[in-house]
Design a protein around this motif. Structure first.
Motif: not given
Length: 444
Positions: A401-420
């Motif tokens: 639940a947190s990884i997409p939000l952290l990526l979003k907060e960093m200005g990155r695509d929330p889905a980008q390689a989140s599974s990895i």
């Protein structure tokens, strides 16, 4: 020489027993599938049989790569006429993906008025409202009466693709109101248009707004179209609900592929070397992350040697936690894709996923505890396994639940390689928790 003068269509060819007349009876979307099923030489032959309008509508429905390959193989005169016949937003999407030389060659053969419009549309970022808007709209002077407006629409509607609404402007072309055609037809005779919209809460979007945000607005308000304006509130065009369907489908596909490190715009027709180039960095990163998990296992090599059953149980912990995290990850990415980003609501959703992970972890770890105890008759081993599984599932839910939000907060695509990233966390921490607990409880 104009494209119309340069090209004259041929109607005397047949392809595999199917004539242009047969083809014209198909819906453009079905026709596009038929064309895509042919090799490129047959596609070119077949397009030459069709009236320009049918060819343009069918090509507009084709997948991007197939569409551009076909246009690139047509003679310039025919290709230019097809571009002229397309809706401006479809023509812009097509031209934007062509090489600069081909784009210039086609634009030089398009009528001056259409060329100017297409060049303007090509200046907009394709991922913004301006890049997906359609300029074929019904524009009315606010000082017209309802009867005059209806008469004007009758004169112009044949050239407009989307007569859902009429857009009212003032003398400076600033948008002042939007009228559905239904409301316009029901208006009392002699009523001025400006009086029909004077209490209206006008909702517009700037040309530089991200297209995903535009899709959210249209879905939120249940509009069929949303007007796009410049900084002076002058009407530039509209984004329609059919564009929104394409945007949502495109973004969902991109997110699904980005989650596992594939190219967001990759398809099975993409050049294979391009696929290698976009996937390889994430595969290398995955190797590095996997090395972290392997290093954790190496730290507890002695524990595994003393109790071989731990090697059997390790994948169960990692896989179950990984699946828990993937569920939370999918739900969170869907929320970010379908709704406007609200920081407070998003982090509350993380707490929700923690609750789900907590209860699912309790249930699954209890089941596994029973199975391990029944199979080994070792109560402490069953406790260690159940506890490790529950903790890693809880961690998986939090990470997913947190990884997409952290990526979003960093200005990155929330889905980008989140599974990895998720897999690395659940694997390494799962091994650490299980082997660490085993060392503390069972081997001392």
């Amino acid at each position: 020489m104009s494209a119309k003068e340069e090209y004259t269509p041929r109607n005397d060819e047949e392809l595999d027993g199917m004539t242009a007349v047969d083809f014209e009876s198909q819906h453009p979307a079905d026709a596009a599938e038929t064309i895509e099923g042919l090799d490129i030489a047959d596609q070119v032959k077949f397009i030459k049989q069709l009236p320009i309008k049918d060819a343009a509508e069918s090509i507009a429905e084709m997948d991007d790569l197939d569409q551009k390959a076909l246009i690139s193989n047509l003679n310039r005169g025919l290709a230019a006429r097809i571009v002229e016949e397309m809706a401006p937003d479809d023509a812009t999407d097509l031209l934007d993906g062509l090489s600069d030389d081909l784009q210039k060659a086609l634009l030089s053969r398009v009528a001056a008025e259409d060329r100017a419009e297409l060049k303007t549309l090509l200046t907009f970022d394709p991922d913004t409202a301006g890049g997906v808007m359609n300029t074929e709209v019904v524009i009315l002077d606010q000082d017209l009466s309802a009867d005059e407006a209806v008469a004007k629409i009758r004169e112009e509607v044949e050239d407009k693709e989307i007569p859902y609404y009429a857009y009212l402007v003032d003398k400076k072309d600033r948008l002042v109101g939007v009228l559905s055609l239904r409301d316009l037809l029901l208006a009392r005779r002699g009523a001025l248009l400006k009086d029909l919209v004077k209490t209206q809460n006008l909702i517009t979007v700037g040309y530089n707004v991200d297209k995903e945000e535009v899709a959210h607005l249209i879905a939120h308000y249940n509009f069929l179209a949303l007007p796009v304006v410049d900084f002076g509130n002058r009407l530039l065009g509209v984004v329609t609900v059919d564009d929104v369907i394409d945007i949502i489908h495109e973004e969902a596909s991109e997110d699904m592929q980005a989650m596992v490190g594939a190219g967001a715009d990759e398809t099975t027709d993409s050049p294979w070397l391009y696929s290698v180039r976009v996937r390889l960095p994430w595969l290398i990163l995955n190797v590095v992350f996997s090395a972290v998990s392997a290093w954790v296992v190496h730290l507890f090599e002695g524990n595994i040697a003393q109790m071989a059953v731990l090697a059997v149980l390790m994948p169960v912990v990692a896989n179950q936690a990984g699946n828990t995290g993937q569920q939370a990850l999918a739900v969170m990415i869907r929320q970010l894709a379908m709704e406007r980003f609200d920081r407070k609501r998003a982090w509350l959703a993380v707490l929700r996923e923690l609750r789900v992970g907590f209860l699912n972890g309790v249930i699954i770890s209890s089941l596994v505890f029973g199975v391990v105890f029944a199979g080994t008759h070792k109560i402490l081993l069953a406790v260690v396994m159940g506890s490790a599984l529950w903790l890693d599932m809880l961690l998986g839910a939090l990470a997913g639940a947190s990884i997409p939000l952290l990526l979003k907060e960093m200005g990155r695509d929330p889905a980008q390689a989140s599974s990895i990233f998720l897999t690395t966390i659940t694997d390494s921490m799962g091994f650490l928790i299980l082997l660490g607990l085993a060392g503390l409880v069972l081997l001392h």
